[in-house]
Design an enzyme around this catalytic site. Structure first.
Site, short mmCIF file in Angstrom:
data_model
loop_
_atom_site.label_atom_id
_atom_site.label_comp_id
_atom_site.label_asym_id
_atom_site.label_seq_id
_atom_site.Cartn_x
_atom_site.Cartn_y
_atom_site.Cartn_z
N VAL A 108 0.85 -1.19 0.00
CA VAL A 108 0.00 0.00 0.00
C VAL A 108 0.88 1.24 0.00
CG1 VAL A 108 -1.75 1.27 1.27
CG2 VAL A 108 -1.83 -1.23 1.21
N LYS A 109 0.66 2.07 -1.01
CA LYS A 109 1.45 3.31 -1.12
C LYS A 109 0.71 4.43 -0.40
CE LYS A 109 4.38 4.41 -5.06
NZ LYS A 109 4.39 4.89 -6.43
N ILE A 110 1.43 5.07 0.51
CA ILE A 110 0.83 6.15 1.31
C ILE A 110 1.69 7.41 1.15
CG2 ILE A 110 0.27 6.89 3.68
CD1 ILE A 110 -1.42 4.55 3.12
#
Ligand code: G3P
Length: 216
Positions: A83-85
């Site tokens: 998951v890219k945050i």
């Protein structure tokens, strides 16, 4: 050094996988828009099945609770999803919460060593400094990579340095010299990395000599 491919184009990913150069993939909303598919969850699943390695998909919520919800949903798409945050104040909360659940997080849009230190402390699996975009504003993007590698080495931080916004072969070579763990590379730059005019010239000369030997 691992090579991730910075694209959501499945044909390009398959091609680079056939070279043995695809250890993972990174996407972002702009790359998904370029792929032109609105069924983004299905597309991310296809990429995961193809790559069988880490595939980053980015949240679009900007508040911590929304990022966490979206991150949990994205992580459910495949065992390979990362998951890219974005590295904001709320982003740090989401990185800590998702990492605490065992979900691998790629902290994106990192432009300073302080951001890199914080995302590692929050538990991000990957830290993505954007070198090309720093170059665009007259900073040396690779200086940031050197600083982040030093900081992570000083404290044995496990977060992997994922060099992003790579624009040309020298970014990759410098990243390798600095000991960065990963570079995420656009397909065009993968092709540029193998090219050398002396290789082309040398091959042409060998083939001409071979033809002469054969009496052609
Ligand atoms: O990995 C991040 C990358 O997609 C951003 O690249 O060229 O848009 O700065 P660029």
């Amino acid at each position: 050094m691992k090579f991730f491919i910075d694209t959501a184009d499945t044909a390009a990913i398959a091609e680079i996988k056939s070279l043995g150069m695809c250890d993972g993939v990174t996407t972002n909303p702009s790359l998904l828009a370029q792929a032109g598919r609105r069924d983004t969850d299905a597309l991310l699943r296809e990429i995961c099945d193809l790559v069988e390695g880490p595939v980053s998909g980015e949240v679009v919520a900007t508040d911590a609770a929304g990022m966490i919800r979206e991150g949990e949903r994205l992580a459910g798409l495949s065992e390979y999803m990362v998951v890219k945050i974005p590295t904001t104040y709320d982003g740090l909360k989401a990185i800590a919460a998702l990492s605490g659940q065992g979900i691998p997080v790629n902290a994106t849009l990192v432009f300073s060593p302080s951001q890199a230190l914080l995302v590692a402390k929050a538990g991000a699996a990957y830290c993505s400094p954007f070198v090309g975009r720093l170059d665009d504003v007259s900073h040396n993007g690779m200086d940031l990579i050197e600083q982040v590698v030093t900081i992570y080495t000083n404290y044995d931080l496990e977060t992997e340095v994922l060099v992003a916004s790579v624009r040309h072969p020298n970014h990759v070579v410098e990243a390798a010299l600095m000991g960065a763990d990963i570079a995420t590379i656009p397909p065009k730059v993968i092709k540029q990395l193998v090219q050398h005019p002396l290789t082309e010239k040398g091959l042409a000369a060998f083939l001409a000599d071979w033809d002469r030997l054969q009496g052609k």
